[in-house]
Design a protein around this motif. Structure first.
Motif, short mmCIF file in Angstrom:
data_model
loop_
_atom_site.label_atom_id
_atom_site.label_comp_id
_atom_site.label_asym_id
_atom_site.label_seq_id
_atom_site.Cartn_x
_atom_site.Cartn_y
_atom_site.Cartn_z
N GLU A 143 24.04 107.00 42.95
CA GLU A 143 24.57 106.20 41.84
C GLU A 143 25.26 104.94 42.35
OE1 GLU A 143 26.88 107.15 37.78
OE2 GLU A 143 27.96 107.76 39.60
N LYS A 144 26.04 105.07 43.42
CA LYS A 144 26.75 103.91 44.00
C LYS A 144 25.76 102.87 44.51
CE LYS A 144 29.89 102.73 47.73
NZ LYS A 144 30.40 103.15 49.01
N ASP A 145 24.70 103.33 45.20
CA ASP A 145 23.68 102.40 45.71
C ASP A 145 22.97 101.71 44.55
OD1 ASP A 145 24.45 103.23 48.22
OD2 ASP A 145 22.62 104.40 48.62
N TRP A 146 22.69 102.45 43.48
CA TRP A 146 22.07 101.86 42.29
C TRP A 146 22.96 100.76 41.72
CZ3 TRP A 146 17.58 102.40 39.37
CH2 TRP A 146 17.62 101.83 38.09
N ASP A 147 24.24 101.08 41.56
CA ASP A 147 25.19 100.11 40.97
C ASP A 147 25.29 98.85 41.82
OD1 ASP A 147 25.64 101.81 38.84
OD2 ASP A 147 27.50 102.63 39.66
N ALA A 148 25.16 98.99 43.15
CA ALA A 148 25.21 97.82 44.02
C ALA A 148 23.95 96.95 43.84
CB ALA A 148 25.33 98.25 45.49
N LEU A 149 22.82 97.58 43.61
CA LEU A 149 21.56 96.84 43.43
C LEU A 149 21.40 96.31 42.01
CD1 LEU A 149 19.23 99.28 45.36
CD2 LEU A 149 19.69 96.91 46.01
N PHE A 150 21.88 97.08 41.03
CA PHE A 150 21.69 96.75 39.61
C PHE A 150 23.02 96.81 38.87
CE2 PHE A 150 17.74 98.85 41.01
CZ PHE A 150 16.83 97.85 40.76
N PRO A 151 23.92 95.85 39.14
CA PRO A 151 25.20 95.89 38.43
C PRO A 151 24.98 95.81 36.92
CG PRO A 151 25.18 94.15 40.11
CD PRO A 151 23.79 94.69 40.02
N ASN A 152 25.64 96.69 36.21
CA ASN A 152 25.59 96.71 34.73
C ASN A 152 24.21 97.01 34.16
OD1 ASN A 152 28.39 96.00 34.60
ND2 ASN A 152 27.76 93.89 35.07
N VAL A 153 23.31 97.60 34.96
CA VAL A 153 21.99 97.99 34.45
C VAL A 153 21.89 99.52 34.53
CG1 VAL A 153 19.49 97.87 34.81
CG2 VAL A 153 20.91 95.85 35.19
N ARG A 154 21.68 100.14 33.40
CA ARG A 154 21.54 101.59 33.37
C ARG A 154 20.10 101.96 33.73
NH1 ARG A 154 25.00 103.85 34.81
NH2 ARG A 154 24.11 105.78 34.07
N PRO A 155 19.90 103.12 34.35
CA PRO A 155 18.52 103.56 34.61
C PRO A 155 17.82 103.89 33.31
CG PRO A 155 20.10 105.26 35.25
CD PRO A 155 20.90 104.05 34.86
N PHE A 156 16.49 103.93 33.39
CA PHE A 156 15.70 104.32 32.22
C PHE A 156 16.05 105.74 31.81
CE2 PHE A 156 11.92 106.49 30.56
CZ PHE A 156 11.70 105.72 29.43
N VAL A 157 16.10 105.98 30.50
CA VAL A 157 16.40 107.32 29.97
C VAL A 157 15.26 107.72 29.04
CG1 VAL A 157 17.99 108.68 28.57
CG2 VAL A 157 18.88 106.91 30.10
N GLY A 158 14.68 108.87 29.30
CA GLY A 158 13.64 109.42 28.44
C GLY A 158 14.04 110.80 27.96
N LYS A 159 13.25 111.34 27.02
CA LYS A 159 13.55 112.67 26.48
C LYS A 159 12.73 113.76 27.18
CE LYS A 159 14.86 110.90 21.99
NZ LYS A 159 14.41 110.63 20.65
N THR A 160 11.54 113.40 27.65
CA THR A 160 10.69 114.37 28.35
C THR A 160 10.13 113.73 29.61
OG1 THR A 160 8.58 113.73 27.34
CG2 THR A 160 9.94 115.31 26.10
N ILE A 161 9.62 114.54 30.51
CA ILE A 161 9.03 114.02 31.75
C ILE A 161 7.91 113.03 31.43
CG2 ILE A 161 7.43 115.98 31.98
CD1 ILE A 161 9.07 114.15 34.92
#
Length: 193
Positions: A143-161
């Motif tokens: 999560e920390k590495d993601w936040d460093a690469l994509f500040p203020n960008v949430r990962p994609f969220v889906g309901k099923t695989i």
């Protein structure tokens, strides 16, 4: 054109490096690796994967993803190639390389459907039992590495695989199920004298 292809082009030249199979072909899905994860796969020495002698196996599994080959989600964390981990933190996935031992995990997140951002490799032995402090630390690092690469960008969220992986994805890995055990005795189940 797929959304993930546009994102890969947009992110070219950043701290993310596309994983491209050899020989290059028509990529069906995207995989961008952090610099650390990319070095783990490609450096000749001094990395986790090079010390384990596992780089070619890991490359083949990453190629499976990028080439759009069949992947499967596990139920109850069994038999899956790609599994969403229980939060917190949210939307952390593990891409599982299970053979041979020690097993390898790539902790990652989806930027868009069919586009994984691979952030860090871990061995299953180091992580211990799921839910251990080591697992939590690895997930928090992701999560920390993601936040460093994509500040203020949430990962994609889906309901099923199937919202994350749009083609060639099974819910269960059926082709490795064991056949039912045969009953002892005659074919009809009765003992003959």
């Amino acid at each position: 054109m797929s959304i993930w292809k546009d994102e890969v082009r947009r992110l070219a030249g950043t701290d993310l490096i596309p994983h491209t199979p050899r020989p290059p072909g028509l990529n069906k899905r995207g995989l961008l690796l952090s610099k650390t994860a990319h070095e783990n796969v490609h450096a000749e020495e001094g990395t986790l994967l090079s010390m384990l002698g596992r780089q070619q196996i890991v490359k083949a599994e990453l190629d499976r993803w990028v080439e759009g080959k069949l992947v499967y989600d596990g139920i109850g964390r069994e038999n899956g190639f790609l599994i969403q981990l229980d939060p917190p933190p949210e939307e952390i996935w593990e891409l599982r390389i299970t053979c041979p031992r020690p097993q390898i995990r790539l902790l990652c997140r989806f930027l868009t459907p069919d586009l994984i951002i691979g952030l860090n490799f871990e061995t299953r032995d180091k992580l211990g039992e799921y839910g251990s402090p080591e697992w939590l630390a690895a997930m928090n690092k992701c999560e920390k590495d993601w936040d460093a690469l994509f500040p203020n960008v949430r990962p994609f969220v889906g309901k099923t695989i199937h919202e994350y992986v749009t083609e060639k994805c099974d819910d269960i890995r059926l082709h490795h199920e064991r056949p039912p055990k045969k009953k002892k005795g005659s074919p009809r189940g009765k003992k003959r004298r």
